[in-house]
Design a protein around this motif. Sequence first.
Motif, PDB file in Angstrom:
ATOM      1  N   LYS A  41       3.561 -21.694   5.770  1.00 11.19           N
ATOM      2  CA  LYS A  41       4.763 -21.045   5.253  1.00 11.19           C
ATOM      3  C   LYS A  41       5.178 -19.957   6.235  1.00 11.19           C
ATOM      4  N   PHE A  42       6.340 -19.378   5.992  1.00  9.20           N
ATOM      5  CA  PHE A  42       6.740 -18.188   6.726  1.00  9.20           C
ATOM      6  C   PHE A  42       6.107 -16.969   6.063  1.00  9.20           C
ATOM      7  N   ARG A  43       5.667 -16.024   6.873  1.00  8.22           N
ATOM      8  CA  ARG A  43       5.052 -14.785   6.378  1.00  8.22           C
ATOM      9  C   ARG A  43       6.152 -13.852   5.874  1.00  8.22           C
ATOM     10  N   THR A  44       6.064 -13.458   4.612  1.00 11.06           N
ATOM     11  CA  THR A  44       7.069 -12.573   4.027  1.00 11.06           C
ATOM     12  C   THR A  44       6.485 -11.210   3.649  1.00 11.06           C
ATOM     13  N   MET A  45       5.159 -11.057   3.826  1.00 12.92           N
ATOM     14  CA  MET A  45       4.497  -9.789   3.512  1.00 12.92           C
ATOM     15  C   MET A  45       3.683  -9.329   4.718  1.00 12.92           C
ATOM     16  N   ASN A  46       3.531  -8.027   4.817  1.00 15.98           N
ATOM     17  CA  ASN A  46       2.669  -7.484   5.866  1.00 15.98           C
ATOM     18  C   ASN A  46       1.222  -7.461   5.356  1.00 15.98           C
ATOM     19  N   ASN A  47       0.297  -7.056   6.198  1.00 21.41           N
ATOM     20  CA  ASN A  47      -1.128  -7.041   5.838  1.00 21.41           C
ATOM     21  C   ASN A  47      -1.647  -5.621   5.612  1.00 21.41           C
ATOM     22  N   LYS A  48      -0.804  -4.718   5.126  1.00 22.79           N
ATOM     23  CA  LYS A  48      -1.218  -3.327   4.929  1.00 22.79           C
ATOM     24  C   LYS A  48      -2.297  -3.229   3.851  1.00 22.79           C
ATOM     25  N   LYS A  49      -3.283  -2.363   4.130  1.00 22.17           N
ATOM     26  CA  LYS A  49      -4.416  -2.178   3.218  1.00 22.17           C
ATOM     27  C   LYS A  49      -4.567  -0.716   2.840  1.00 22.17           C
ATOM     28  N   ASP A  50      -5.277  -0.475   1.736  1.00 18.12           N
ATOM     29  CA  ASP A  50      -5.556   0.890   1.312  1.00 18.12           C
ATOM     30  C   ASP A  50      -6.766   1.434   2.073  1.00 18.12           C
ATOM     31  N   GLU A  51      -7.182   2.652   1.742  1.00 17.25           N
ATOM     32  CA  GLU A  51      -8.293   3.296   2.455  1.00 17.25           C
ATOM     33  C   GLU A  51      -9.627   2.580   2.270  1.00 17.25           C
ATOM     34  N   LEU A  52      -9.736   1.705   1.240  1.00 17.11           N
ATOM     35  CA  LEU A  52     -10.960   0.937   1.002  1.00 17.11           C
ATOM     36  C   LEU A  52     -10.930  -0.434   1.670  1.00 17.11           C
ATOM     37  N   GLY A  53      -9.821  -0.739   2.330  1.00 16.95           N
ATOM     38  CA  GLY A  53      -9.703  -2.023   3.014  1.00 16.95           C
ATOM     39  C   GLY A  53      -9.148  -3.141   2.146  1.00 16.95           C
ATOM     40  N   ASN A  54      -8.664  -2.814   0.944  1.00 17.56           N
ATOM     41  CA  ASN A  54      -8.069  -3.809   0.055  1.00 17.56           C
ATOM     42  C   ASN A  54      -6.568  -3.893   0.317  1.00 17.56           C
ATOM     43  N   PHE A  55      -6.032  -5.105   0.217  1.00 19.36           N
ATOM     44  CA  PHE A  55      -4.589  -5.259   0.388  1.00 19.36           C
ATOM     45  C   PHE A  55      -3.852  -4.421  -0.642  1.00 19.36           C
ATOM     46  N   LEU A  56      -2.757  -3.810  -0.205  1.00 16.46           N
ATOM     47  CA  LEU A  56      -1.890  -3.088  -1.135  1.00 16.46           C
ATOM     48  C   LEU A  56      -1.256  -4.105  -2.083  1.00 16.46           C
ATOM     49  N   PRO A  57      -0.729  -3.668  -3.228  1.00 14.99           N
ATOM     50  CA  PRO A  57      -0.048  -4.604  -4.140  1.00 14.99           C
ATOM     51  C   PRO A  57       1.104  -5.323  -3.425  1.00 14.99           C
ATOM     52  N   ASP A  58       1.372  -6.556  -3.877  1.00  9.47           N
ATOM     53  CA  ASP A  58       2.399  -7.389  -3.240  1.00  9.47           C
ATOM     54  C   ASP A  58       3.734  -6.671  -3.106  1.00  9.47           C
ATOM     55  N   ASP A  59       4.142  -5.934  -4.147  1.00  7.80           N
ATOM     56  CA  ASP A  59       5.454  -5.289  -4.094  1.00  7.80           C
ATOM     57  C   ASP A  59       5.520  -4.200  -3.022  1.00  7.80           C
ATOM     58  N   GLN A  60       4.361  -3.720  -2.557  1.00  6.74           N
ATOM     59  CA  GLN A  60       4.333  -2.735  -1.473  1.00  6.74           C
ATOM     60  C   GLN A  60       4.202  -3.399  -0.104  1.00  6.74           C
ATOM     61  N   ARG A  61       3.831  -4.671  -0.074  1.00  8.70           N
ATOM     62  CA  ARG A  61       3.635  -5.370   1.197  1.00  8.70           C
ATOM     63  C   ARG A  61       4.792  -6.285   1.574  1.00  8.70           C
ATOM     64  N   ILE A  62       5.600  -6.693   0.604  1.00 11.80           N
ATOM     65  CA  ILE A  62       6.717  -7.593   0.928  1.00 11.80           C
ATOM     66  C   ILE A  62       7.752  -6.812   1.736  1.00 11.80           C
ATOM     67  N   THR A  63       8.180  -7.394   2.829  1.00 18.30           N
ATOM     68  CA  THR A  63       9.144  -6.722   3.697  1.00 18.30           C
ATOM     69  C   THR A  63      10.564  -6.967   3.180  1.00 18.30           C
ATOM     70  N   ARG A  64      11.488  -6.150   3.645  1.00 18.40           N
ATOM     71  CA  ARG A  64      12.882  -6.326   3.238  1.00 18.40           C
ATOM     72  C   ARG A  64      13.395  -7.703   3.680  1.00 18.40           C
ATOM     73  N   VAL A  65      13.089  -8.055   4.925  1.00 15.84           N
ATOM     74  CA  VAL A  65      13.479  -9.370   5.437  1.00 15.84           C
ATOM     75  C   VAL A  65      12.741 -10.460   4.655  1.00 15.84           C
ATOM     76  N   GLY A  66      11.455 -10.245   4.376  1.00 15.82           N
ATOM     77  CA  GLY A  66      10.667 -11.209   3.612  1.00 15.82           C
ATOM     78  C   GLY A  66      11.237 -11.448   2.233  1.00 15.82           C
ATOM     79  N   SER A  67      11.717 -10.397   1.597  1.00 12.89           N
ATOM     80  CA  SER A  67      12.334 -10.530   0.275  1.00 12.89           C
ATOM     81  C   SER A  67      13.573 -11.420   0.335  1.00 12.89           C
ATOM     82  N   MET A  68      14.387 -11.233   1.368  1.00 14.37           N
ATOM     83  CA  MET A  68      15.587 -12.060   1.531  1.00 14.37           C
ATOM     84  C   MET A  68      15.196 -13.504   1.824  1.00 14.37           C
TER      85      MET A  68
END
Length: 183
Positions: A41-68
Amino acid sequence: MIILFPVIILTAIVLAVANRGNPFFLQKRPGLNSKIFTLIKFRTMNNKKDELGNFLPDDQRITRVGSMVRKLSLDELLQLINVLKGDMSIVGPRPLLVHYLPLYSAEQLRRHEVRPGITGWAQINGRNAISWQQKFILDVWYVDHLSFLLDMKIIWLTALKVLKREGINQSGSATVEYFKGNN
């Protein structure tokens, strides 16, 4: 693929810029008879993680372009490669995550009696706006009623849903919530 090639190339370029790198998303998914394949698929979210190394929630990782890209369902275009490889079909139950396999009931597991699809009966009857239980009921109904005419109807209704941008997200969520089993 030839007709869609310019759209695919443009989407890849825009996502490469927006993601500052790889525009592609590869993930293992269960297919026909639960055989594992690599979904493209095309990547619509970034791989940002919190201080524990867990992925941030989807709504915080989806990019503006990815949303479109998601709203236009362009993120699904690369799955045509999976169709050409024989891993998927145009129409069938959507391929879900591998770790869901042990969570299915015997009836829900029947969704793997056919190839997964880019679109399906559950997609046109609510997409991500319906519950997991409703999706599984619709997926198994499709398995039991599989026909060329039903597939043509699903393709037609999918085009209408994409144009209307209906059922893209669950209410209050950027993506669908994870399936936690049948309890």
